[in-house]
Write a protein that holds these residues in place. Structure first.
Motif, mmCIF file in Angstrom:
data_model
loop_
_atom_site.group_PDB
_atom_site.id
_atom_site.type_symbol
_atom_site.label_atom_id
_atom_site.label_comp_id
_atom_site.label_asym_id
_atom_site.label_seq_id
_atom_site.Cartn_x
_atom_site.Cartn_y
_atom_site.Cartn_z
ATOM 1 N N MET A 1 0.854 -1.202 0.000
ATOM 2 C CA MET A 1 0.000 0.000 0.000
ATOM 3 C C MET A 1 0.883 1.244 0.000
ATOM 4 S SD MET A 1 -2.934 1.181 2.746
ATOM 5 C CE MET A 1 -4.029 -0.187 2.352
ATOM 6 N N ASN A 2 0.719 2.135 -1.008
ATOM 7 C CA ASN A 2 1.549 3.330 -1.062
ATOM 8 C C ASN A 2 1.019 4.411 -0.126
ATOM 9 O OD1 ASN A 2 -0.614 4.633 -2.382
ATOM 10 N ND2 ASN A 2 0.124 3.980 -4.389
ATOM 11 N N ALA A 3 1.788 5.511 -0.049
ATOM 12 C CA ALA A 3 1.445 6.575 0.903
ATOM 13 C C ALA A 3 0.079 7.170 0.616
ATOM 14 C CB ALA A 3 2.519 7.657 0.870
ATOM 15 N N ARG A 4 -0.232 7.365 -0.678
ATOM 16 C CA ARG A 4 -1.525 7.971 -1.022
ATOM 17 C C ARG A 4 -2.681 7.061 -0.632
ATOM 18 N NH1 ARG A 4 -3.517 10.443 -6.870
ATOM 19 N NH2 ARG A 4 -5.639 10.881 -6.186
ATOM 20 N N SER A 5 -2.519 5.765 -0.876
ATOM 21 C CA SER A 5 -3.572 4.823 -0.491
ATOM 22 C C SER A 5 -3.766 4.810 1.016
ATOM 23 C CB SER A 5 -3.219 3.417 -0.985
ATOM 24 O OG SER A 5 -3.143 3.369 -2.391
ATOM 25 N N THR A 6 -2.654 4.937 1.721
ATOM 26 C CA THR A 6 -2.741 4.992 3.191
ATOM 27 C C THR A 6 -3.513 6.216 3.644
ATOM 28 O OG1 THR A 6 -0.617 3.841 3.385
ATOM 29 C CG2 THR A 6 -1.405 5.045 5.321
ATOM 30 N N LEU A 7 -3.237 7.376 3.020
ATOM 31 C CA LEU A 7 -3.949 8.607 3.367
ATOM 32 C C LEU A 7 -5.440 8.486 3.074
ATOM 33 C CD1 LEU A 7 -1.452 11.326 2.090
ATOM 34 C CD2 LEU A 7 -2.088 10.880 4.467
ATOM 35 N N GLU A 8 -5.763 7.896 1.921
ATOM 36 C CA GLU A 8 -7.166 7.713 1.566
ATOM 37 C C GLU A 8 -7.867 6.824 2.588
ATOM 38 O OE1 GLU A 8 -7.086 6.100 -2.348
ATOM 39 O OE2 GLU A 8 -6.853 8.033 -3.337
ATOM 40 N N ARG A 9 -7.179 5.760 2.989
ATOM 41 C CA ARG A 9 -7.764 4.836 3.960
ATOM 42 C C ARG A 9 -7.954 5.515 5.310
ATOM 43 N NH1 ARG A 9 -11.406 1.340 5.107
ATOM 44 N NH2 ARG A 9 -10.822 -0.199 6.680
ATOM 45 N N LEU A 10 -6.955 6.280 5.732
ATOM 46 C CA LEU A 10 -7.062 6.989 7.004
ATOM 47 C C LEU A 10 -8.197 8.005 6.971
ATOM 48 C CD1 LEU A 10 -3.292 7.585 7.891
ATOM 49 C CD2 LEU A 10 -4.909 6.084 9.081
ATOM 50 N N SER A 11 -8.354 8.712 5.840
ATOM 51 C CA SER A 11 -9.447 9.681 5.706
ATOM 52 C C SER A 11 -10.798 8.991 5.777
ATOM 53 C CB SER A 11 -9.310 10.447 4.383
ATOM 54 O OG SER A 11 -8.210 11.315 4.420
ATOM 55 N N GLU A 12 -10.903 7.841 5.119
ATOM 56 C CA GLU A 12 -12.157 7.089 5.157
ATOM 57 C C GLU A 12 -12.484 6.646 6.582
ATOM 58 O OE1 GLU A 12 -11.649 3.863 2.475
ATOM 59 O OE2 GLU A 12 -11.673 5.126 0.675
ATOM 60 N N LEU A 13 -11.469 6.147 7.291
ATOM 61 C CA LEU A 13 -11.677 5.716 8.668
ATOM 62 C C LEU A 13 -12.071 6.885 9.566
ATOM 63 C CD1 LEU A 13 -8.683 3.234 9.125
ATOM 64 C CD2 LEU A 13 -11.121 2.646 9.067
ATOM 65 N N ALA A 14 -11.410 8.034 9.365
ATOM 66 C CA ALA A 14 -11.722 9.219 10.172
ATOM 67 C C ALA A 14 -13.156 9.670 9.952
ATOM 68 C CB ALA A 14 -10.746 10.344 9.841
ATOM 69 N N ASN A 15 -13.607 9.669 8.689
ATOM 70 C CA ASN A 15 -14.986 10.050 8.398
ATOM 71 C C ASN A 15 -15.967 9.043 8.972
ATOM 72 O OD1 ASN A 15 -14.904 12.535 6.965
ATOM 73 N ND2 ASN A 15 -14.097 11.490 5.182
ATOM 74 N N THR A 16 -15.634 7.750 8.853
ATOM 75 C CA THR A 16 -16.532 6.702 9.328
ATOM 76 C C THR A 16 -16.720 6.762 10.842
ATOM 77 O OG1 THR A 16 -15.874 5.236 7.515
ATOM 78 C CG2 THR A 16 -16.911 4.209 9.432
ATOM 79 N N TYR A 17 -15.624 7.001 11.561
ATOM 80 C CA TYR A 17 -15.663 6.971 13.022
ATOM 81 C C TYR A 17 -15.598 8.370 13.626
ATOM 82 C CZ TYR A 17 -14.830 2.026 12.253
ATOM 83 O OH TYR A 17 -14.941 0.721 11.838
ATOM 84 N N PHE A 18 -16.004 9.379 12.837
ATOM 85 C CA PHE A 18 -15.902 10.768 13.278
ATOM 86 C C PHE A 18 -16.650 11.012 14.592
ATOM 87 C CE2 PHE A 18 -17.816 15.085 13.109
ATOM 88 C CZ PHE A 18 -16.662 15.796 13.361
ATOM 89 N N VAL A 19 -17.903 10.570 14.640
ATOM 90 C CA VAL A 19 -18.707 10.798 15.846
ATOM 91 C C VAL A 19 -18.071 10.109 17.045
ATOM 92 C CG1 VAL A 19 -20.937 10.418 16.946
ATOM 93 C CG2 VAL A 19 -20.843 11.103 14.548
ATOM 94 N N GLY A 20 -17.619 8.884 16.851
ATOM 95 C CA GLY A 20 -16.961 8.166 17.933
ATOM 96 C C GLY A 20 -15.715 8.868 18.428
ATOM 97 N N LEU A 21 -14.941 9.417 17.493
ATOM 98 C CA LEU A 21 -13.729 10.148 17.880
ATOM 99 C C LEU A 21 -14.072 11.389 18.695
ATOM 100 C CD1 LEU A 21 -11.695 9.936 14.538
ATOM 101 C CD2 LEU A 21 -11.135 8.808 16.700
ATOM 102 N N VAL A 22 -15.112 12.103 18.277
ATOM 103 C CA VAL A 22 -15.535 13.307 19.006
ATOM 104 C C VAL A 22 -15.994 12.938 20.413
ATOM 105 C CG1 VAL A 22 -17.260 15.135 19.105
ATOM 106 C CG2 VAL A 22 -16.113 14.644 16.953
ATOM 107 N N LEU A 23 -16.827 11.900 20.511
ATOM 108 C CA LEU A 23 -17.324 11.490 21.827
ATOM 109 C C LEU A 23 -16.194 11.007 22.725
ATOM 110 C CD1 LEU A 23 -20.578 9.588 20.764
ATOM 111 C CD2 LEU A 23 -20.425 11.843 21.819
ATOM 112 N N LEU A 24 -15.258 10.241 22.166
ATOM 113 C CA LEU A 24 -14.139 9.733 22.948
ATOM 114 C C LEU A 24 -13.266 10.870 23.459
ATOM 115 C CD1 LEU A 24 -12.625 7.201 23.922
ATOM 116 C CD2 LEU A 24 -11.336 7.260 21.766
ATOM 117 N N ALA A 25 -12.949 11.816 22.550
ATOM 118 C CA ALA A 25 -12.118 12.955 22.947
ATOM 119 C C ALA A 25 -12.836 13.826 23.976
ATOM 120 C CB ALA A 25 -11.743 13.784 21.718
#
Length: 325
Positions: A1-25
């Motif tokens: 997996m190249n750097a760009r694919s990693t960034l895309e995956r991280l962005s997707e995960l961040a969007n998917t779990y955005f509410v959870g991240l906000v609540l956890l923080a």
């Protein structure tokens, strides 16, 4: 997996779990506020970074859409400008909110649309082009519209004038958006691959920035949350419900197509609460930033729930691609 694919995956995960991240923080900030309160001086720069990312998502075609849908763009923008500020003021009176919390609710009501509305329009099978157009109009007009409402509705509680608010919003909203748009034009012509990488990176940057802003505000307001938090939560829940409900009703009364009704619902009900929080901390107090922080959490719960309902009940899909949150 190249750097760009990693960034895309991280962005997707961040969007998917955005509410959870906000609540956890937010929960972490309640327990250990010192872990996040140091972020407070950086809230305005973080918001400017988010707005720069929004500018990067804009292209000339988005402005041409204003000419294609002038009536519905105007209805959506006017509905937001009129409904949310007046509803905010009415709630502060009905709920007898303390002055600092009242200012925070009014700041949310006067704020322009947030890019979350673009994502929800996409997920809820709305008219994404119309959503982007309305968000763009309300954001670019924010330096004028937002201070006017805040001064009109909370004037007796203010130690700051129209021009102070105007300049601050210009600096953290208008200028970054214009710079992002200009940068996108340059990159599209000279380095399109770099532009694409930027679009991959900024969703992740935006999510992390919003999480940091909300956590910082919660950390600064532990005592207020434990004391007057119930009143602030009630105001936020009712304000969001009024926005979504009247946004839907406005679209129906205006005779819009179903996909545009859904879009108007999100445009009216989802605000740029990050901007409201930044202004609250810059000109008022940490307590004034509490309602915007709570709104950031709540509308990112109700928005996806409503988008999911719209998606299941939609008679036909509409085109478009989501904007970055």
């Amino acid at each position: 997996m190249n750097a760009r694919s990693t960034l895309e995956r991280l962005s997707e995960l961040a969007n998917t779990y955005f509410v959870g991240l906000v609540l956890l923080a937010s929960a972490a900030a309640l327990v250990q506020p010192d872990l996040f309160t140091w972020i407070a001086p950086y809230i305005s720069p973080l918001l400017g970074l988010i707005m720069l990312g929004m500018g990067l998502t804009l292209q000339p075609v988005d402005f041409r859409r204003l000419a294609e849908h002038p009536r519905d763009v105007a209805i959506g923008a006017l509905a937001q400008w009129l409904i949310m500020p007046t509803a905010a003021y009415a709630l502060t009176v009905v709920l007898s909110l303390p002055p600092e919390l009242a200012v925070g609710v009014i700041l949310v009501g006067a704020a322009p649309g947030g890019t979350a509305s673009n994502v929800m329009a996409y997920l809820g099978k709305g008219d994404v082009a119309l959503s982007v157009a309305i968000t763009t109009v309300t954001t670019l007009a924010a330096p004028l519209v937002m201070p006017a409402w805040v001064v009109a509705l909370a004037g007796e509680q203010l130690q700051v004038g129209f021009m102070d608010l105007f300049v601050n919003i210009l600096q953290i909203v208008f200028i970054p958006v214009v710079l992002g748009f200009a940068l996108r034009l340059v990159l599209d012509r000279n380095a399109p691959e770099v532009a694409e990488v930027g679009l991959d990176v900024f969703p992740l940057v935006s999510v992390l920035s919003i999480v940091a802003i909300v956590a910082a505000v919660v950390g600064l307001n532990v005592d207020t949350i434990l004391g007057a938090g119930a009143a602030a939560i009630g105001a936020v829940v009712l304000h969001n419900a009024i926005g979504l409900g009247t946004g839907y009703g406005t679209g129906r009364l205006a005779g819009m197509s179903e996909d545009r009704v859904r879009t108007t619902t999100f445009e009216v009900g989802l605000q740029n609460s990050g901007l409201a929080a930044a202004l609250a901390l810059s000109f008022f107090s940490p307590a004034a930033a509490l309602p915007p922080a709570l709104f950031s959490v709540w509308h990112n719960i109700t928005g996806p729930l409503l988008a999911s309902y719209f998606s299941r009940t939609a008679s036909e899909p509409s085109g478009g691609t989501p904007a970055d949150d």
